[in-house]
Design a protein around this motif. Structure first.
Motif, PDB file in Angstrom:
ATOM      1  N   ILE A 198      10.432   3.116  -8.949  1.00 29.62           N
ATOM      2  CA  ILE A 198       9.307   2.238  -8.430  1.00 29.62           C
ATOM      3  C   ILE A 198       8.028   2.572  -8.781  1.00 29.62           C
ATOM      4  O   ILE A 198       7.188   1.798  -9.280  1.00 29.62           O
ATOM      5  CB  ILE A 198       9.572   2.354  -6.965  1.00 29.62           C
ATOM      6  CG1 ILE A 198      10.939   1.930  -6.501  1.00 29.62           C
ATOM      7  CG2 ILE A 198       8.580   1.430  -6.188  1.00 29.62           C
ATOM      8  CD1 ILE A 198      11.369   2.163  -4.982  1.00 29.62           C
ATOM      9  N   GLU A 199       7.788   4.149  -8.706  1.00 32.40           N
ATOM     10  CA  GLU A 199       6.459   4.610  -9.071  1.00 32.40           C
ATOM     11  C   GLU A 199       5.964   3.954 -10.456  1.00 32.40           C
ATOM     12  O   GLU A 199       4.652   3.669 -10.782  1.00 32.40           O
ATOM     13  CB  GLU A 199       6.372   5.935  -8.927  1.00 32.40           C
ATOM     14  CG  GLU A 199       5.052   6.699  -9.183  1.00 32.40           C
ATOM     15  CD  GLU A 199       4.936   7.986  -8.899  1.00 32.40           C
ATOM     16  OE1 GLU A 199       3.976   8.616  -9.493  1.00 32.40           O
ATOM     17  OE2 GLU A 199       5.219   8.331  -7.696  1.00 32.40           O
ATOM     18  N   ASN A 233      -1.714   6.967  -8.525  1.00 30.57           N
ATOM     19  CA  ASN A 233      -0.488   6.831  -7.869  1.00 30.57           C
ATOM     20  C   ASN A 233      -0.710   7.730  -6.413  1.00 30.57           C
ATOM     21  O   ASN A 233       0.183   7.819  -5.674  1.00 30.57           O
ATOM     22  CB  ASN A 233       0.712   7.520  -8.734  1.00 30.57           C
ATOM     23  CG  ASN A 233       0.434   8.813  -9.176  1.00 30.57           C
ATOM     24  OD1 ASN A 233      -0.353   9.592  -8.697  1.00 30.57           O
ATOM     25  ND2 ASN A 233       1.178   9.282 -10.152  1.00 30.57           N
ATOM     26  N   GLU A 236      -4.375   4.982  -1.678  1.00 32.25           N
ATOM     27  CA  GLU A 236      -3.693   4.248  -0.481  1.00 32.25           C
ATOM     28  C   GLU A 236      -3.358   3.009  -0.688  1.00 32.25           C
ATOM     29  O   GLU A 236      -2.110   2.826  -0.471  1.00 32.25           O
ATOM     30  CB  GLU A 236      -4.886   4.111   0.803  1.00 32.25           C
ATOM     31  CG  GLU A 236      -4.049   3.426   1.775  1.00 32.25           C
ATOM     32  CD  GLU A 236      -5.340   3.137   2.860  1.00 32.25           C
ATOM     33  OE1 GLU A 236      -4.932   2.632   3.817  1.00 32.25           O
ATOM     34  OE2 GLU A 236      -6.397   3.754   2.835  1.00 32.25           O
ATOM     35  N   LEU A 239       0.140   3.518  -2.898  1.00 30.09           N
ATOM     36  CA  LEU A 239       1.281   3.940  -1.931  1.00 30.09           C
ATOM     37  C   LEU A 239       1.759   3.023  -1.272  1.00 30.09           C
ATOM     38  O   LEU A 239       2.915   2.843  -0.828  1.00 30.09           O
ATOM     39  CB  LEU A 239       0.789   5.364  -0.997  1.00 30.09           C
ATOM     40  CG  LEU A 239       0.471   6.630  -1.940  1.00 30.09           C
ATOM     41  CD1 LEU A 239      -0.051   7.619  -0.966  1.00 30.09           C
ATOM     42  CD2 LEU A 239       1.822   7.070  -2.740  1.00 30.09           C
ATOM     43  N   LYS A 240       0.851   2.121  -0.644  1.00 28.53           N
ATOM     44  CA  LYS A 240       1.108   0.891   0.392  1.00 28.53           C
ATOM     45  C   LYS A 240       2.346   0.214  -0.488  1.00 28.53           C
ATOM     46  O   LYS A 240       3.353  -0.318   0.214  1.00 28.53           O
ATOM     47  CB  LYS A 240       0.074   0.134   0.787  1.00 28.53           C
ATOM     48  CG  LYS A 240       0.455  -0.853   1.609  1.00 28.53           C
ATOM     49  CD  LYS A 240      -1.156  -1.420   2.336  1.00 28.53           C
ATOM     50  CE  LYS A 240      -0.742  -2.705   3.247  1.00 28.53           C
ATOM     51  NZ  LYS A 240      -1.909  -3.401   3.722  1.00 28.53           N
ATOM     52  N   ARG A 242       3.940   0.774  -3.133  1.00 24.42           N
ATOM     53  CA  ARG A 242       4.913   1.341  -3.530  1.00 24.42           C
ATOM     54  C   ARG A 242       6.194   1.569  -2.290  1.00 24.42           C
ATOM     55  O   ARG A 242       7.180   1.343  -2.574  1.00 24.42           O
ATOM     56  CB  ARG A 242       4.715   2.828  -3.878  1.00 24.42           C
ATOM     57  CG  ARG A 242       5.906   3.556  -4.407  1.00 24.42           C
ATOM     58  CD  ARG A 242       5.366   5.162  -4.801  1.00 24.42           C
ATOM     59  NE  ARG A 242       6.288   5.949  -5.098  1.00 24.42           N
ATOM     60  CZ  ARG A 242       7.539   6.440  -4.517  1.00 24.42           C
ATOM     61  NH1 ARG A 242       7.935   6.161  -3.544  1.00 24.42           N
ATOM     62  NH2 ARG A 242       8.487   7.044  -5.192  1.00 24.42           N
ATOM     63  N   GLN A 243       5.801   1.757  -0.905  1.00 27.49           N
ATOM     64  CA  GLN A 243       6.565   1.728   0.264  1.00 27.49           C
ATOM     65  C   GLN A 243       7.091   0.256   0.350  1.00 27.49           C
ATOM     66  O   GLN A 243       8.188   0.175   0.882  1.00 27.49           O
ATOM     67  CB  GLN A 243       5.666   2.266   1.340  1.00 27.49           C
ATOM     68  CG  GLN A 243       6.522   2.331   2.551  1.00 27.49           C
ATOM     69  CD  GLN A 243       7.715   3.509   2.287  1.00 27.49           C
ATOM     70  OE1 GLN A 243       7.611   4.615   1.854  1.00 27.49           O
ATOM     71  NE2 GLN A 243       8.741   3.180   2.694  1.00 27.49           N
ATOM     72  N   GLU A 244       6.315  -0.651   0.284  1.00 28.84           N
ATOM     73  CA  GLU A 244       6.705  -2.004   0.461  1.00 28.84           C
ATOM     74  C   GLU A 244       7.949  -2.396  -0.405  1.00 28.84           C
ATOM     75  O   GLU A 244       8.990  -3.115  -0.042  1.00 28.84           O
ATOM     76  CB  GLU A 244       5.549  -3.061   0.217  1.00 28.84           C
ATOM     77  CG  GLU A 244       5.723  -4.530   0.796  1.00 28.84           C
ATOM     78  CD  GLU A 244       4.664  -5.517   0.466  1.00 28.84           C
ATOM     79  OE1 GLU A 244       4.912  -6.688   0.264  1.00 28.84           O
ATOM     80  OE2 GLU A 244       3.357  -4.958   0.039  1.00 28.84           O
ATOM     81  N   ALA A 246       9.577   0.029  -2.119  1.00 32.64           N
ATOM     82  CA  ALA A 246      10.780   0.769  -1.628  1.00 32.64           C
ATOM     83  C   ALA A 246      11.788   0.183  -0.545  1.00 32.64           C
ATOM     84  O   ALA A 246      12.813   0.365  -0.299  1.00 32.64           O
ATOM     85  CB  ALA A 246      10.578   2.020  -1.461  1.00 32.64           C
ATOM     86  N   ASP A 247      11.088  -0.259   0.690  1.00 33.18           N
ATOM     87  CA  ASP A 247      11.630  -1.008   1.784  1.00 33.18           C
ATOM     88  C   ASP A 247      12.518  -2.084   1.450  1.00 33.18           C
ATOM     89  O   ASP A 247      13.410  -2.191   2.089  1.00 33.18           O
ATOM     90  CB  ASP A 247      10.476  -1.474   2.667  1.00 33.18           C
ATOM     91  CG  ASP A 247       9.997  -0.125   3.455  1.00 33.18           C
ATOM     92  OD1 ASP A 247      10.304   1.039   3.209  1.00 33.18           O
ATOM     93  OD2 ASP A 247       8.772  -0.472   3.972  1.00 33.18           O
ATOM     94  N   GLN A 248      12.291  -2.883   0.400  1.00 33.39           N
ATOM     95  CA  GLN A 248      12.828  -4.091  -0.102  1.00 33.39           C
ATOM     96  C   GLN A 248      14.057  -3.790  -1.230  1.00 33.39           C
ATOM     97  O   GLN A 248      14.902  -4.537  -1.377  1.00 33.39           O
ATOM     98  CB  GLN A 248      12.191  -4.994  -0.652  1.00 33.39           C
ATOM     99  CG  GLN A 248      11.097  -5.626   0.441  1.00 33.39           C
ATOM    100  CD  GLN A 248      10.342  -6.861   0.149  1.00 33.39           C
ATOM    101  OE1 GLN A 248      11.106  -7.823  -0.592  1.00 33.39           O
ATOM    102  NE2 GLN A 248       9.320  -7.011   0.524  1.00 33.39           N
TER     103      GLN A 248
END
Length: 255
Positions: A198-199, A233, A236, A239-240, A242-244, A246-248
């Motif tokens: 993802i990153e 990387n 903010e 990371l936002k 990236r998390q979005e 990752a959640d999907q």
């Protein structure tokens, strides 16, 4: 419409049929790629990303669906599309320069042109001074640079990159991510880049096509053109998103 985009994939599916069973790997995927776009195809391991790339490359025939290049239906291998594999097939008996010249040699380009073009891309990937080195004398990152130079020297309009940095150590991988962006900025091509990281996807992409676990479907498309380059990387915004993603992303396959 297909002719609005450099590359268009329409309702693509791929099933592998054996005597025992049928395995659906790609399930009704449609997507568009813009001219000179850096598009990343992201998905969990073994979801079918490489199969999708192989169909776009003309190495595999779709079970259903069609692929268009510049609005024209593709029917297999096309010299305008070139694949860069994770495991590079550098010829060990040839120097860096000769490896970079391979595509030009097959195209019957004159020797002087081959050498000039090869040197241009060797310089572009930062391998000046290694023209006469052999693959066994190069590090993993340097070998990847040779592979990228070779691909660019063949003048494809679309570069397909199948987890090209997946076998590199973390430090070299980060360096190569910066390297491919530098090369892409200096010599624009349309790039389709496959990864399960993802990153890496967020760091590289103009847009990310997120695939589901197998059989692969398009879960979502993320537009990152508003995320300023060069990317931090630890920022903010990075990371936002990236998390979005990752959640999907389907993480139940160990990704």
């Amino acid at each position: 419409m297909a002719d609005r985009f450099k590359l268009s994939v329409r309702e693509l599916s791929k099933a592998f049929v054996t005597k025992k069973d049928d395995t659906l790997v790609i399930d009704d995927i449609s997507m568009d790629v813009r001219e000179n776009e850096f598009l990343v195809i992201l998905g969990p391991g073994q979801c079918g990303k490489t199969v999708l790339l192989n169909m776009i490359a003309g190495l595999l025939k779709p079970t259903l669906g069609e692929i268009y290049l510049d609005g024209e239906k593709m029917g297999g291998l096309d010299k305008r599309v070139l694949m860069v594999f994770q495991k590079l097939a550098l010829l060990p008996w040839l120097t860096v320069s000769k490896n970079v010249q391979i595509g030009l040699k097959y195209a019957k380009a004159p020797k002087e042109q081959r050498e000039k073009t090869a040197q241009h891309y060797i310089d572009l990937v930062g391998l000046q001074g290694f023209e006469n080195a052999y693959p066994h004398q190069l590090s993993g990152g340097m070998k990847q640079r040779v592979g990228i130079a070779r691909a660019y020297a063949s003048a494809p309009e679309i570069l397909l990159m199948d987890e090209p940095f997946g076998q590199l150590d973390a430090q070299t991988r980060y360096a190569m991510e910066d390297e491919i962006l530098k090369i892409w900025n200096q010599d624009k091509r349309t790039i389709l880049f496959v990864t399960n990281n993802i990153e890496e996807a967020v760091y590289l992409a103009d847009r990310i096509v997120l695939l589901s676990k197998r059989p692969a479907k398009v879960k979502n498309v993320f537009d990152l053109t508003g995320l300023a380059r060069p990317r931090d990387n630890l920022s903010e915004d990075f990371l936002k998103i990236r998390q979005e993603i990752a959640d999907q992303m389907d993480l139940d396959l160990g990704q």
